[in-house]
Design a protein around this motif. Structure first.
Motif, PDB file in Angstrom:
ATOM      1  N   ASN A 102       0.854  -1.179   0.000  1.00 15.02           N
ATOM      2  CA  ASN A 102       0.000   0.000   0.000  1.00 15.02           C
ATOM      3  C   ASN A 102       0.896   1.236   0.000  1.00 15.02           C
ATOM      4  N   GLN A 103       1.198   1.727  -1.199  1.00 18.73           N
ATOM      5  CA  GLN A 103       2.081   2.881  -1.347  1.00 18.73           C
ATOM      6  C   GLN A 103       1.660   3.706  -2.556  1.00 18.73           C
ATOM      7  N   LEU A 104       2.148   4.943  -2.620  1.00 22.36           N
ATOM      8  CA  LEU A 104       1.739   5.869  -3.677  1.00 22.36           C
ATOM      9  C   LEU A 104       2.616   5.687  -4.908  1.00 22.36           C
ATOM     10  N   THR A 105       2.523   4.497  -5.503  1.00 20.02           N
ATOM     11  CA  THR A 105       3.323   4.153  -6.679  1.00 20.02           C
ATOM     12  C   THR A 105       2.448   3.451  -7.708  1.00 20.02           C
ATOM     13  N   GLU A 106       2.986   3.337  -8.931  1.00 21.53           N
ATOM     14  CA  GLU A 106       2.309   2.632 -10.019  1.00 21.53           C
ATOM     15  C   GLU A 106       3.280   1.610 -10.600  1.00 21.53           C
ATOM     16  N   ASP A 107       2.928   0.344 -10.542  1.00 21.89           N
ATOM     17  CA  ASP A 107       3.773  -0.718 -11.098  1.00 21.89           C
ATOM     18  C   ASP A 107       5.227  -0.598 -10.654  1.00 21.89           C
ATOM     19  N   GLY A 108       5.433  -0.291  -9.384  1.00 27.56           N
ATOM     20  CA  GLY A 108       6.775  -0.197  -8.833  1.00 27.56           C
ATOM     21  C   GLY A 108       7.483   1.108  -9.087  1.00 27.56           C
ATOM     22  N   LEU A 109       6.835   2.041  -9.751  1.00 28.80           N
ATOM     23  CA  LEU A 109       7.444   3.320 -10.103  1.00 28.80           C
ATOM     24  C   LEU A 109       6.950   4.424  -9.176  1.00 28.80           C
ATOM     25  N   ASP A 110       7.867   5.282  -8.742  1.00 28.52           N
ATOM     26  CA  ASP A 110       7.492   6.430  -7.931  1.00 28.52           C
ATOM     27  C   ASP A 110       6.518   7.316  -8.696  1.00 28.52           C
ATOM     28  N   SER A 111       5.620   7.967  -7.983  1.00 29.19           N
ATOM     29  CA  SER A 111       4.615   8.809  -8.638  1.00 29.19           C
ATOM     30  C   SER A 111       5.239   9.941  -9.445  1.00 29.19           C
ATOM     31  N   SER A 112       6.465  10.316  -9.118  1.00 29.39           N
ATOM     32  CA  SER A 112       7.136  11.386  -9.865  1.00 29.39           C
ATOM     33  C   SER A 112       7.373  10.995 -11.323  1.00 29.39           C
ATOM     34  N   VAL A 113       7.487   9.690 -11.597  1.00 25.74           N
ATOM     35  CA  VAL A 113       7.693   9.228 -12.982  1.00 25.74           C
ATOM     36  C   VAL A 113       6.438   9.507 -13.805  1.00 25.74           C
ATOM     37  N   GLY A 114       5.286   9.203 -13.231  1.00 26.56           N
ATOM     38  CA  GLY A 114       4.031   9.500 -13.916  1.00 26.56           C
ATOM     39  C   GLY A 114       3.803  10.992 -14.070  1.00 26.56           C
ATOM     40  N   ASP A 115       4.189  11.759 -13.050  1.00 30.10           N
ATOM     41  CA  ASP A 115       4.056  13.218 -13.120  1.00 30.10           C
ATOM     42  C   ASP A 115       4.884  13.787 -14.270  1.00 30.10           C
ATOM     43  N   ALA A 116       6.094  13.259 -14.434  1.00 31.47           N
ATOM     44  CA  ALA A 116       6.976  13.728 -15.510  1.00 31.47           C
ATOM     45  C   ALA A 116       6.379  13.408 -16.871  1.00 31.47           C
ATOM     46  N   LEU A 117       5.759  12.241 -16.992  1.00 34.54           N
ATOM     47  CA  LEU A 117       5.137  11.876 -18.261  1.00 34.54           C
ATOM     48  C   LEU A 117       3.966  12.799 -18.561  1.00 34.54           C
ATOM     49  N   ILE A 118       3.157  13.098 -17.555  1.00 36.27           N
ATOM     50  CA  ILE A 118       2.021  14.007 -17.754  1.00 36.27           C
ATOM     51  C   ILE A 118       2.508  15.351 -18.272  1.00 36.27           C
ATOM     52  N   LEU A 119       3.575  15.863 -17.698  1.00 37.31           N
ATOM     53  CA  LEU A 119       4.135  17.137 -18.156  1.00 37.31           C
ATOM     54  C   LEU A 119       4.586  17.029 -19.605  1.00 37.31           C
ATOM     55  N   GLN A 120       5.238  15.916 -19.944  1.00 43.64           N
ATOM     56  CA  GLN A 120       5.685  15.697 -21.324  1.00 43.64           C
ATOM     57  C   GLN A 120       4.503  15.650 -22.284  1.00 43.64           C
ATOM     58  N   LEU A 121       3.439  14.961 -21.899  1.00 41.31           N
ATOM     59  CA  LEU A 121       2.258  14.851 -22.762  1.00 41.31           C
ATOM     60  C   LEU A 121       1.606  16.209 -22.968  1.00 41.31           C
ATOM     61  N   ARG A 122       1.524  16.990 -21.924  1.00 40.42           N
ATOM     62  CA  ARG A 122       0.919  18.315 -22.051  1.00 40.42           C
ATOM     63  C   ARG A 122       1.745  19.202 -22.985  1.00 40.42           C
ATOM     64  N   LYS A 123       3.054  19.078 -22.917  1.00 40.53           N
ATOM     65  CA  LYS A 123       3.922  19.834 -23.823  1.00 40.53           C
ATOM     66  C   LYS A 123       3.713  19.385 -25.267  1.00 40.53           C
ATOM     67  N   LEU A 124       3.585  18.067 -25.461  1.00 39.85           N
ATOM     68  CA  LEU A 124       3.393  17.542 -26.816  1.00 39.85           C
ATOM     69  C   LEU A 124       2.095  18.030 -27.437  1.00 39.85           C
ATOM     70  N   SER A 125       1.091  18.303 -26.595  1.00 45.27           N
ATOM     71  CA  SER A 125      -0.191  18.757 -27.126  1.00 45.27           C
ATOM     72  C   SER A 125      -0.258  20.276 -27.281  1.00 45.27           C
ATOM     73  N   GLY A 126       0.846  20.959 -26.956  1.00 41.37           N
ATOM     74  CA  GLY A 126       0.935  22.398 -27.237  1.00 41.37           C
ATOM     75  C   GLY A 126       0.401  23.312 -26.164  1.00 41.37           C
ATOM     76  N   PHE A 127       0.067  22.766 -24.994  1.00 38.05           N
ATOM     77  CA  PHE A 127      -0.428  23.633 -23.926  1.00 38.05           C
ATOM     78  C   PHE A 127       0.737  24.303 -23.188  1.00 38.05           C
ATOM     79  N   ASP A 128       0.462  25.466 -22.667  1.00 41.26           N
ATOM     80  CA  ASP A 128       1.466  26.236 -21.924  1.00 41.26           C
ATOM     81  C   ASP A 128       1.633  25.620 -20.542  1.00 41.26           C
ATOM     82  N   VAL A 129       2.787  25.013 -20.293  1.00 42.71           N
ATOM     83  CA  VAL A 129       3.020  24.348 -19.014  1.00 42.71           C
ATOM     84  C   VAL A 129       4.015  25.087 -18.165  1.00 42.71           C
ATOM     85  N   SER A 130       4.290  26.357 -18.499  1.00 43.47           N
ATOM     86  CA  SER A 130       5.270  27.142 -17.730  1.00 43.47           C
ATOM     87  C   SER A 130       4.715  27.531 -16.372  1.00 43.47           C
TER      88      SER A 130
END
Length: 282
Positions: free
Chosen positions: A254-282
């Motif tokens: 019972n931990q705040l992870t996904e498939d053994g990965l720290d939640s920061s890994v998913g957060d980084a991917l979300i940021l990457q996806l938002r950048k790829l779709s052209g939204f302002d993430v600054s």
């Protein structure tokens, strides 16, 4: 499909399997490019009821991969005017029922699986049926986890919904034993997995199934001209699921992870996806 949307989709599809944790990069190469955009367009235009099947049993509870992405998709679908329902068995159904529209399906093998699905489909008349990290029936009709263990006694059957739906069906998976992987049986032959035989109209593969949901939300946001992914809080949702008894599917803790990965890994991917779709993430 516009050139911009297709290019964006391909970049997202690459990003979703960049780590290739369980061989999904090789599966991705066998799919017709642009599948994320095609699925996102289906979700965006499918007003009315949307059924989201999720919940992968781990020990006597449920894992974080699947419900996290399902809740994100639920919120995004509501934002674009749909009425989503999460379809799952206990204990996940009982954990979520106070906060979300839930369709509870029976856990374990029973003689009325087909009728159970038909009754819900006839009643709710969904415009799309989506599966995210749902165990898929293998060729022998049973369900298996990533370790090859038979988990049929703890699994509710969503395959019947996918097979009987008269609307488009979309599935998201990350290992080969999930609903939808019947689309790529040959590509799974080299993987150490008891593969699912259940098919779908559009398959999304990702290193973590939640991330496949994020990819679809990114493109739905582009279509809606609204940064839908920025409106979802994964950490807060992980905390919510943890309090309800979720575990990591790999560590079984019972931990705040996904498939053994720290939640920061998913957060980084979300940021990457938002950048790829052209939204302002600054």
């Amino acid at each position: 499909m516009s050139g911009v949307l297709e290019s964006m989709s391909i970049a997202i599809e690459d990003a979703l399997v960049a780590k290739n944790l369980r061989g999904m990069a090789s599966v991705r190469s066998t799919l017709k490019a642009g599948y994320c955009a095609r699925a996102a367009k289906t979700l965006f235009s499918a007003k009315g009821v949307a059924l989201i099947g999720t919940g992968f049993p781990v020990t006597d509870t449920f894992e974080t991969d699947g419900p996290l992405g399902a809740i994100a998709l639920y919120q995004a679908l509501e934002a674009v005017g749909s009425m989503p329902y999460i379809v799952c068995g206990a204990p996940l159904s009982k954990a979520l029922r106070d906060d979300y529209r839930i369709v509870e399906i029976e856990v374990g093998k029973h003689d009325y699986q087909e009728q159970e699905a038909r009754a819900v489909l006839d009643d709710l008349q969904p415009s799309v049926v989506l599966s995210i990290e749902r165990p898929g029936q293998a060729q022998d009709g049973n369900y298996y986890n990533m370790r090859g263990e038979d988990i049929s006694a703890r699994t509710a059957c969503f395959d019947t919904f996918m097979r009987q739906a008269s609307c488009p069906t979309i599935a998201i998976g990350d290992g080969g034993n999930e609903i939808g992987m019947g689309n790529v049986v040959e590509a799974l032959e080299t993987l150490d997995i008891v593969a699912s035989a259940t098919t779908c109209d559009e398959l999304i593969v990702a290193d973590v199934s939640n991330w496949g949901g994020y990819g679809l939300i990114t493109l739905m946001g582009y279509l809606a001209k609204r940064d839908l992914l920025a409106e979802f809080n994964p950490t807060q949702t992980l905390q919510y699921l943890s309090k309800l008894g979720s575990v990591d599917g790999v560590t079984r803790l019972n931990q705040l992870t996904e498939d053994g990965l720290d939640s920061s890994v998913g957060d980084a991917l979300i940021l990457q996806l938002r950048k790829l779709s052209g939204f302002d993430v600054s």
